[in-house]
Design a protein around this motif. Structure first.
Motif, mmCIF file in Angstrom:
data_model
loop_
_atom_site.group_PDB
_atom_site.id
_atom_site.type_symbol
_atom_site.label_atom_id
_atom_site.label_comp_id
_atom_site.label_asym_id
_atom_site.label_seq_id
_atom_site.Cartn_x
_atom_site.Cartn_y
_atom_site.Cartn_z
ATOM 1 N N GLU A 1 1.279 5.593 -0.422
ATOM 2 C CA GLU A 1 0.781 6.957 -0.505
ATOM 3 C C GLU A 1 1.517 7.576 -1.683
ATOM 4 O OE1 GLU A 1 1.422 8.821 3.272
ATOM 5 O OE2 GLU A 1 0.411 7.200 4.340
ATOM 6 N N ASP A 2 1.297 8.849 -1.951
ATOM 7 C CA ASP A 2 2.085 9.486 -3.009
ATOM 8 C C ASP A 2 3.550 9.214 -2.719
ATOM 9 O OD1 ASP A 2 0.127 10.521 -4.618
ATOM 10 O OD2 ASP A 2 -0.002 12.397 -3.510
ATOM 11 N N THR A 3 4.232 8.615 -3.663
ATOM 12 C CA THR A 3 5.591 8.140 -3.430
ATOM 13 C C THR A 3 6.492 8.539 -4.584
ATOM 14 O OG1 THR A 3 4.707 6.226 -2.251
ATOM 15 C CG2 THR A 3 6.974 6.066 -3.002
ATOM 16 N N TYR B 1 0.843 -1.194 0.000
ATOM 17 C CA TYR B 1 0.000 0.000 0.000
ATOM 18 C C TYR B 1 0.879 1.246 0.000
ATOM 19 C CZ TYR B 1 -3.505 -3.411 1.285
ATOM 20 O OH TYR B 1 -4.337 -4.495 1.295
ATOM 21 N N ASP C 1 -6.344 4.081 3.800
ATOM 22 C CA ASP C 1 -5.580 5.309 4.001
ATOM 23 C C ASP C 1 -4.537 5.542 2.914
ATOM 24 O OD1 ASP C 1 -6.967 5.760 6.353
ATOM 25 O OD2 ASP C 1 -5.486 4.721 7.586
ATOM 26 N N TYR C 2 -4.526 4.709 1.897
ATOM 27 C CA TYR C 2 -3.482 4.753 0.885
ATOM 28 C C TYR C 2 -4.039 5.192 -0.467
ATOM 29 C CZ TYR C 2 -1.031 2.221 4.483
ATOM 30 O OH TYR C 2 -0.457 1.867 5.669
ATOM 31 N N ASP C 3 -3.126 5.665 -1.339
ATOM 32 C CA ASP C 3 -3.532 6.143 -2.657
ATOM 33 C C ASP C 3 -3.647 5.017 -3.674
ATOM 34 O OD1 ASP C 3 -3.643 8.846 -1.854
ATOM 35 O OD2 ASP C 3 -1.474 8.999 -2.047
ATOM 36 N N TYR C 4 -2.796 4.010 -3.549
ATOM 37 C CA TYR C 4 -2.885 2.879 -4.455
ATOM 38 C C TYR C 4 -2.239 1.647 -3.851
ATOM 39 C CZ TYR C 4 1.680 4.727 -5.905
ATOM 40 O OH TYR C 4 2.955 5.217 -5.913
ATOM 41 N N VAL D 1 -5.462 1.788 -8.525
ATOM 42 C CA VAL D 1 -5.138 3.208 -8.371
ATOM 43 C C VAL D 1 -6.409 3.922 -7.940
ATOM 44 C CG1 VAL D 1 -4.259 5.277 -9.493
ATOM 45 C CG2 VAL D 1 -3.401 3.029 -10.173
ATOM 46 N N LYS D 2 -6.542 4.055 -6.657
ATOM 47 C CA LYS D 2 -7.627 4.806 -6.033
ATOM 48 C C LYS D 2 -7.355 4.786 -4.548
ATOM 49 C CE LYS D 2 -10.780 0.884 -5.621
ATOM 50 N NZ LYS D 2 -12.098 0.411 -5.855
ATOM 51 N N ASN D 3 -8.150 5.461 -3.797
ATOM 52 C CA ASN D 3 -7.940 5.417 -2.360
ATOM 53 C C ASN D 3 -8.268 4.025 -1.857
ATOM 54 O OD1 ASN D 3 -7.168 8.058 -2.320
ATOM 55 N ND2 ASN D 3 -9.156 8.832 -1.671
#
Length: 125
Positions: A68-70, A66, A99-102, A94-96
């Motif tokens: 976040e923006d990385t 998981y 708590d993660y972006d992808y 690729v979506k929330n």
């Protein structure tokens, strides 16, 4: 509902159907190597502070990473490539995801699956 719960994607339905209809047989070499693959995933997640879930199924393991923006640096990409090359398939959401972006989902199969007496090609061997 938490997005990280089992989702009925076409891939999950396909794999579930194969595993339910087929018979599985462990592949000794892949069973032995599974701990090394899982250790590599844990090391990668710890080193880069990535969320990690590992789920065992009847035919192998699902490794969910998981993010976040990385920013993927060269070193991170090299470490990811080592992990990716050990696994048999990958999917990306690729979506929330919670708590993660992808999320990147990797599968490592420890068993061959036979449907109607024929081996399905789930592994990289």
């Amino acid at each position: 509902m938490d997005d990280r719960k089992e989702q009925r994607t076409s891939k999950n339905i396909f794999l579930t159907d194969i595993c339910m209809e087929g018979k599985s047989q462990p592949v000794e070499e892949r069973v032995k190597n599974s701990e090394a693959v899982l250790a590599l995933a844990r090391k990668f997640a710890g080193l880069y502070q990535i969320g990690l879930d590992v789920k065992q199924s009847g035919v192998g393991y699902q490794i969910c990473l998981y993010f976040e923006d990385t920013l993927f640096t060269r070193y991170m990409l090299e470490d990811m490539a080592q992990l990716f090359l050990q696994c048999d398939d990958m999917s990306i959401m690729v979506k929330n995801v919670g708590d993660y972006d992808y999320m990147i989902s990797l599968n490592y199969y420890t068993h061959d699956v036979y449907v109607n007496g024929r081996r399905t090609r789930l592994t990289n061997r």
